[in-house]
Scaffold this motif. Structure first.
Motif, PDB file in Angstrom:
ATOM      1  N   SER A   1       0.850  -1.184   0.000  1.00 16.08           N
ATOM      2  CA  SER A   1       0.000   0.000   0.000  1.00 16.08           C
ATOM      3  C   SER A   1       0.885   1.233   0.000  1.00 16.08           C
ATOM      4  O   SER A   1       2.008   1.204   0.507  1.00 16.08           O
ATOM      5  CB  SER A   1      -0.892   0.031   1.238  1.00 16.08           C
ATOM      6  OG  SER A   1      -1.721  -1.104   1.314  1.00 16.08           O
ATOM      7  N   CYS A   2       0.358   2.307  -0.530  1.00 13.19           N
ATOM      8  CA  CYS A   2       1.094   3.570  -0.521  1.00 13.19           C
ATOM      9  C   CYS A   2       0.095   4.705  -0.375  1.00 13.19           C
ATOM     10  O   CYS A   2      -0.757   4.907  -1.247  1.00 13.19           O
ATOM     11  CB  CYS A   2       1.915   3.734  -1.791  1.00 13.19           C
ATOM     12  SG  CYS A   2       2.819   5.293  -1.867  1.00 13.19           S
TER      13      CYS A   2
ATOM     14  N   TYR B   1      -3.676  12.461 -10.898  1.00  9.94           N
ATOM     15  CA  TYR B   1      -2.369  11.939 -11.270  1.00  9.94           C
ATOM     16  C   TYR B   1      -2.370  10.431 -11.494  1.00  9.94           C
ATOM     17  O   TYR B   1      -3.188   9.705 -10.944  1.00  9.94           O
ATOM     18  CB  TYR B   1      -1.355  12.270 -10.175  1.00  9.94           C
ATOM     19  CG  TYR B   1      -1.171  13.743  -9.957  1.00  9.94           C
ATOM     20  CD1 TYR B   1      -1.838  14.399  -8.921  1.00  9.94           C
ATOM     21  CD2 TYR B   1      -0.358  14.486 -10.789  1.00  9.94           C
ATOM     22  CE1 TYR B   1      -1.681  15.756  -8.732  1.00  9.94           C
ATOM     23  CE2 TYR B   1      -0.203  15.845 -10.607  1.00  9.94           C
ATOM     24  CZ  TYR B   1      -0.865  16.472  -9.566  1.00  9.94           C
ATOM     25  OH  TYR B   1      -0.719  17.821  -9.379  1.00  9.94           O
ATOM     26  N   ALA B   2      -1.404   9.994 -12.270  1.00  5.25           N
ATOM     27  CA  ALA B   2      -1.104   8.570 -12.344  1.00  5.25           C
ATOM     28  C   ALA B   2      -0.225   8.203 -11.159  1.00  5.25           C
ATOM     29  O   ALA B   2       0.510   9.043 -10.621  1.00  5.25           O
ATOM     30  CB  ALA B   2      -0.381   8.246 -13.644  1.00  5.25           C
ATOM     31  N   VAL B   3      -0.307   6.968 -10.739  1.00  6.55           N
ATOM     32  CA  VAL B   3       0.535   6.467  -9.661  1.00  6.55           C
ATOM     33  C   VAL B   3       1.106   5.110 -10.074  1.00  6.55           C
ATOM     34  O   VAL B   3       0.513   4.423 -10.900  1.00  6.55           O
ATOM     35  CB  VAL B   3      -0.235   6.345  -8.331  1.00  6.55           C
ATOM     36  CG1 VAL B   3      -0.471   7.720  -7.719  1.00  6.55           C
ATOM     37  CG2 VAL B   3      -1.571   5.635  -8.513  1.00  6.55           C
ATOM     38  N   GLY B   4       2.224   4.779  -9.497  1.00  5.14           N
ATOM     39  CA  GLY B   4       2.848   3.533  -9.925  1.00  5.14           C
ATOM     40  C   GLY B   4       3.881   3.016  -8.950  1.00  5.14           C
ATOM     41  O   GLY B   4       4.156   3.634  -7.918  1.00  5.14           O
TER      42      GLY B   4
ATOM     43  N   LYS C   1      -9.029   7.552  -0.535  1.00  2.00           N
ATOM     44  CA  LYS C   1      -8.024   7.356   0.520  1.00  2.00           C
ATOM     45  C   LYS C   1      -6.632   7.787   0.061  1.00  2.00           C
ATOM     46  O   LYS C   1      -5.660   7.580   0.793  1.00  2.00           O
ATOM     47  CB  LYS C   1      -7.992   5.887   0.941  1.00  2.00           C
ATOM     48  CG  LYS C   1      -9.286   5.387   1.559  1.00  2.00           C
ATOM     49  CD  LYS C   1      -9.162   3.921   1.959  1.00  2.00           C
ATOM     50  CE  LYS C   1     -10.453   3.432   2.606  1.00  2.00           C
ATOM     51  NZ  LYS C   1     -10.364   1.989   3.000  1.00  2.00           N
ATOM     52  N   SER C   2      -6.538   8.323  -1.150  1.00  2.50           N
ATOM     53  CA  SER C   2      -5.235   8.730  -1.710  1.00  2.50           C
ATOM     54  C   SER C   2      -4.229   7.587  -1.604  1.00  2.50           C
ATOM     55  O   SER C   2      -3.071   7.777  -1.196  1.00  2.50           O
ATOM     56  CB  SER C   2      -4.691   9.977  -1.001  1.00  2.50           C
ATOM     57  OG  SER C   2      -5.573  11.063  -1.158  1.00  2.50           O
ATOM     58  N   THR C   3      -4.666   6.425  -1.989  1.00  2.00           N
ATOM     59  CA  THR C   3      -3.863   5.220  -1.787  1.00  2.00           C
ATOM     60  C   THR C   3      -3.805   4.397  -3.067  1.00  2.00           C
ATOM     61  O   THR C   3      -4.810   4.259  -3.776  1.00  2.00           O
ATOM     62  CB  THR C   3      -4.443   4.361  -0.660  1.00  2.00           C
ATOM     63  OG1 THR C   3      -4.462   5.132   0.551  1.00  2.00           O
ATOM     64  CG2 THR C   3      -3.613   3.109  -0.441  1.00  2.00           C
ATOM     65  N   VAL C   4      -2.625   3.859  -3.329  1.00  2.00           N
ATOM     66  CA  VAL C   4      -2.444   2.911  -4.416  1.00  2.00           C
ATOM     67  C   VAL C   4      -1.988   1.589  -3.801  1.00  2.00           C
ATOM     68  O   VAL C   4      -1.254   1.576  -2.810  1.00  2.00           O
ATOM     69  CB  VAL C   4      -1.426   3.417  -5.459  1.00  2.00           C
ATOM     70  CG1 VAL C   4      -0.055   3.676  -4.847  1.00  2.00           C
ATOM     71  CG2 VAL C   4      -1.332   2.459  -6.641  1.00  2.00           C
ATOM     72  N   TYR C   5      -2.446   0.495  -4.401  1.00  3.13           N
ATOM     73  CA  TYR C   5      -2.133  -0.834  -3.902  1.00  3.13           C
ATOM     74  C   TYR C   5      -1.417  -1.636  -4.991  1.00  3.13           C
ATOM     75  O   TYR C   5      -1.610  -1.408  -6.179  1.00  3.13           O
ATOM     76  CB  TYR C   5      -3.410  -1.580  -3.509  1.00  3.13           C
ATOM     77  CG  TYR C   5      -4.254  -0.866  -2.499  1.00  3.13           C
ATOM     78  CD1 TYR C   5      -5.345  -0.093  -2.907  1.00  3.13           C
ATOM     79  CD2 TYR C   5      -3.986  -0.948  -1.136  1.00  3.13           C
ATOM     80  CE1 TYR C   5      -6.136   0.569  -1.982  1.00  3.13           C
ATOM     81  CE2 TYR C   5      -4.765  -0.288  -0.199  1.00  3.13           C
ATOM     82  CZ  TYR C   5      -5.844   0.474  -0.634  1.00  3.13           C
ATOM     83  OH  TYR C   5      -6.613   1.125   0.287  1.00  3.13           O
ATOM     84  N   LEU C   6      -0.638  -2.594  -4.539  1.00  2.00           N
ATOM     85  CA  LEU C   6      -0.039  -3.561  -5.459  1.00  2.00           C
ATOM     86  C   LEU C   6      -0.222  -4.943  -4.846  1.00  2.00           C
ATOM     87  O   LEU C   6       0.439  -5.277  -3.860  1.00  2.00           O
ATOM     88  CB  LEU C   6       1.440  -3.269  -5.709  1.00  2.00           C
ATOM     89  CG  LEU C   6       2.089  -4.148  -6.779  1.00  2.00           C
ATOM     90  CD1 LEU C   6       1.518  -3.808  -8.163  1.00  2.00           C
ATOM     91  CD2 LEU C   6       3.615  -3.970  -6.784  1.00  2.00           C
ATOM     92  N   GLN C   7      -1.156  -5.689  -5.407  1.00  2.00           N
ATOM     93  CA  GLN C   7      -1.377  -7.064  -4.966  1.00  2.00           C
ATOM     94  C   GLN C   7      -0.405  -7.955  -5.722  1.00  2.00           C
ATOM     95  O   GLN C   7      -0.436  -8.001  -6.960  1.00  2.00           O
ATOM     96  CB  GLN C   7      -2.818  -7.478  -5.247  1.00  2.00           C
ATOM     97  CG  GLN C   7      -3.123  -8.922  -4.875  1.00  2.00           C
ATOM     98  CD  GLN C   7      -3.048  -9.190  -3.396  1.00  2.00           C
ATOM     99  OE1 GLN C   7      -3.537  -8.395  -2.589  1.00  2.00           O
ATOM    100  NE2 GLN C   7      -2.429 -10.294  -3.007  1.00  2.00           N
TER     101      GLN C   7
ATOM    102  N   TYR D   1       9.186   0.798  -4.561  1.00  2.00           N
ATOM    103  CA  TYR D   1       8.963   2.223  -4.357  1.00  2.00           C
ATOM    104  C   TYR D   1       7.643   2.638  -5.011  1.00  2.00           C
ATOM    105  O   TYR D   1       7.385   2.295  -6.174  1.00  2.00           O
ATOM    106  CB  TYR D   1      10.077   3.041  -4.987  1.00  2.00           C
ATOM    107  CG  TYR D   1      11.452   2.778  -4.404  1.00  2.00           C
ATOM    108  CD1 TYR D   1      12.272   1.790  -4.944  1.00  2.00           C
ATOM    109  CD2 TYR D   1      11.926   3.536  -3.339  1.00  2.00           C
ATOM    110  CE1 TYR D   1      13.540   1.553  -4.418  1.00  2.00           C
ATOM    111  CE2 TYR D   1      13.184   3.307  -2.808  1.00  2.00           C
ATOM    112  CZ  TYR D   1      13.980   2.306  -3.357  1.00  2.00           C
ATOM    113  OH  TYR D   1      15.228   2.077  -2.831  1.00  2.00           O
ATOM    114  N   CYS D   2       6.844   3.389  -4.285  1.00  2.00           N
ATOM    115  CA  CYS D   2       5.648   3.946  -4.904  1.00  2.00           C
ATOM    116  C   CYS D   2       5.970   5.343  -5.426  1.00  2.00           C
ATOM    117  O   CYS D   2       6.856   6.029  -4.918  1.00  2.00           O
ATOM    118  CB  CYS D   2       4.479   3.985  -3.935  1.00  2.00           C
ATOM    119  SG  CYS D   2       4.719   4.993  -2.461  1.00  2.00           S
TER     120      CYS D   2
END
Length: 120
Positions: A20-21, A32-35, A75-81, A94-95
């Motif tokens: 999570s980030c 924005y894009a996130v990655g 939640k201003s959050t990006v996830y990586l499962q 790194y996010c």
């Protein structure tokens, strides 16, 4: 902008982790894009996955079909499962937050890394 990543740890081969980030001090997060990027020991940093502000996703060939990126703008959050983890997935992850132009992602901000270790 502050990006705070979490969720790394030790997992056995074939196991799963969810990174999570959370973005702090950012307005219009959904614009924005996130990655995610990663850097393995002794190797250069590489792009893993990104998601646009319209939920278009992109993956590196090495993680395609095993990893899934998603975002929760409320939640201003990006996830990586990350599923079916392999020893070659060992890295600091790194996010980022940035700009996606076509299939090219340009990160502007970086969070601190979170370490993923895959070992039996």
């Amino acid at each position: 902008v502050q990006l705070q990543a979490s969720g790394g740890g030790l997992v056995q081969p074939g196991g799963s982790l969810r990174l999570s980030c959370v973005a702090d001090r950012i307005q219009d997060y959904d614009y924005y894009a996130v990655g995610w990027f990663r850097q393995a020991p002794g190797k250069e940093r590489e792009a893993v996955s990104c998601i646009s502000n319209s939920d278009a996703t992109h993956y590196s060939d090495s993680v395609k079909s095993r990893f899934t990126i998603s975002r929760d703008d409320a939640k201003s959050t990006v996830y990586l499962q990350m599923n079916s983890l392999k020893p070659e997935d060992i890295a600091v992850y790194y996010c980022t937050q940035g700009d996606l132009r076509g299939v090219y992602y340009y990160p502007d901000y970086w969070g601190q890394g979170t370490l993923v270790t895959v070992s039996s």
